[in-house]
Motif scaffolding. Structure first.
Motif, PDB file in Angstrom:
ATOM      1  N   GLY A  34      34.996  46.710  36.137  1.00  9.96           N
ATOM      2  CA  GLY A  34      36.132  47.087  36.952  1.00  9.96           C
ATOM      3  C   GLY A  34      36.823  45.871  37.527  1.00  9.96           C
ATOM      4  N   PRO A  35      37.884  46.078  38.300  1.00 15.49           N
ATOM      5  CA  PRO A  35      38.666  44.962  38.847  1.00 15.49           C
ATOM      6  C   PRO A  35      37.838  43.984  39.677  1.00 15.49           C
ATOM      7  N   GLN A  36      36.817  44.487  40.378  1.00 21.14           N
ATOM      8  CA  GLN A  36      36.028  43.609  41.251  1.00 21.14           C
ATOM      9  C   GLN A  36      35.175  42.618  40.472  1.00 21.14           C
ATOM     10  N   THR A  37      34.849  42.936  39.229  1.00 22.45           N
ATOM     11  CA  THR A  37      33.996  42.055  38.434  1.00 22.45           C
ATOM     12  C   THR A  37      34.765  41.349  37.325  1.00 22.45           C
ATOM     13  N   ASN A  38      36.054  41.593  37.231  1.00 21.50           N
ATOM     14  CA  ASN A  38      36.847  40.982  36.163  1.00 21.50           C
ATOM     15  C   ASN A  38      36.851  39.452  36.293  1.00 21.50           C
ATOM     16  N   GLY A  39      36.460  38.765  35.225  1.00 23.12           N
ATOM     17  CA  GLY A  39      36.464  37.307  35.221  1.00 23.12           C
ATOM     18  C   GLY A  39      35.390  36.673  36.086  1.00 23.12           C
ATOM     19  N   LEU A  40      34.356  37.431  36.444  1.00 22.34           N
ATOM     20  CA  LEU A  40      33.329  36.906  37.341  1.00 22.34           C
ATOM     21  C   LEU A  40      32.623  35.685  36.743  1.00 22.34           C
TER      22      LEU A  40
END
Length: 307
Positions: A203-209
């Motif tokens: 999801g957006p919160q983990t995108n590109g982590l």
């Protein structure tokens, strides 16, 4: 009470069908309907079992008899849960049914990459080949395992890692306490881990982590396994790491978008099968039946909203 499985079941054995028939007037559809067809199928229905279909506000609002949605999946993004709550519809999911299967898949991908089993199989089929034709592998024992996302699945990965004699580090956005798991910031976990398991929701919160910087800071030869969506990875950086040998291997449960990554050496990809075991299928359908049973008697479980 009318109960409808509105779309194509992946797994609906006879024992589950019989149990659902005992709970009410049960009907199953074996295709994937349009929104209009869903509304037609849910006319007069109290409990809907949903696997593939999307239920936006307009569909839910057109089903006045509907009181419960029982999802076959753990994720619930396909249902507008806020609209459902406003309309008095409870939405339940099936959490945790595949965590053992997924955790074992993570360890399996580590072993395939560490022992370079894909290459070894190809070489081993050649007459006259020997181990000297193959790249040397490495052990899990004594290595440091970093688990990013120490939730339902990640905690099981940590448990299995301990079984292999690994030292386990953990990172979670919300702090958790796990026995023999050292909680560290993500930057430290990346810097210290020989093996990294990404057990994150997509999801957006983990995108590109896992950024290019994070990939560059990994110990040389580190092995990365991701069973979440590939959006959490800088795929170009991962491809470069595999090509240069900075990464010793990568295991994914979803085909990457990046062309260079798809062609990179020691990449192992499975087609979303981390969860797909008979054990998980049986646990899943048993949970669905019991959740429907709870709806029938007025005690909903695994609710993800508050109608």
């Amino acid at each position: 009470m009318k109960i409808v499985y509105v779309d194509e079941p992946s797994y609906l054995p006879e024992f589950a069908t019989a149990a659902l028939q005992e709970l009410g007037d049960f009907k199953v559809y074996r295709d994937r309907p349009t929104g209009k067809e869903i509304i037609e199928r849910l006319e007069g229905v109290t409990v809907a079992i949903v696997e593939w279909s999307h239920l936006p506000r307009e569909v839910l609002a057109a089903c006045p008899s509907l009181k419960h949605v029982v999802l076959v999946t753990t994720g619930y993004s396909r249902v507008d849960v806020e609209a459902a709550a406003e309309l008095g519809i409870g939405v339940s999911n099936t959490p945790g049914y595949s965590r053992q299967s997924v955790a074992e898949h993570v360890i399996g991908l580590f072993l395939v990459c560490a022992k370079r089993l894909v290459d070894a199989t190809a070489i081993g089929r050649e007459p006259g080949s020997t181990y000297l034709d193959h790249s040397v592998g490495r052990e899990l024992y004594g290595a440091t395992l970093g688990v990013v996302g120490v939730g339902s699945i990640g905690s099981w990965v940590a448990r299995l890692g301990h079984g292999f004699g690994m030292k386990v580090l953990g990172f979670n956005r919300s702090p958790v306490e796990l026995e023999a798991v050292e909680q560290v910031p993500l930057e430290e976990l990346v810097r210290r881990s020989d093996f990294i398991a990404l057990c994150l929701p997509d999801g957006p919160q983990t995108n590109g982590l896992i950024s290019a910087e994070a990939v560059r800071s990994l110990p040389r030869g580190a092995i990365l396994v991701n069973i979440a969506g590939n959006g959490c990875l800088d795929q170009a950086a991962v491809a470069e790491g595999l090509t240069t040998g900075a990464l010793g291997g990568v295991g994914l449960d979803e085909l990457p978008d990046d062309d260079a990554l798809r062609q990179a050496p020691n990449l192992v990809v499975t087609p979303g099968t981390a969860w797909y075991t008979q054990n998980a299928l049986d646990r899943n359908i048993e949970m669905v039946v019991e959740t429907v049973r709870s709806c029938v008697v007025g005690r909903q479980r695994f609710l993800v909203n508050r109608p």
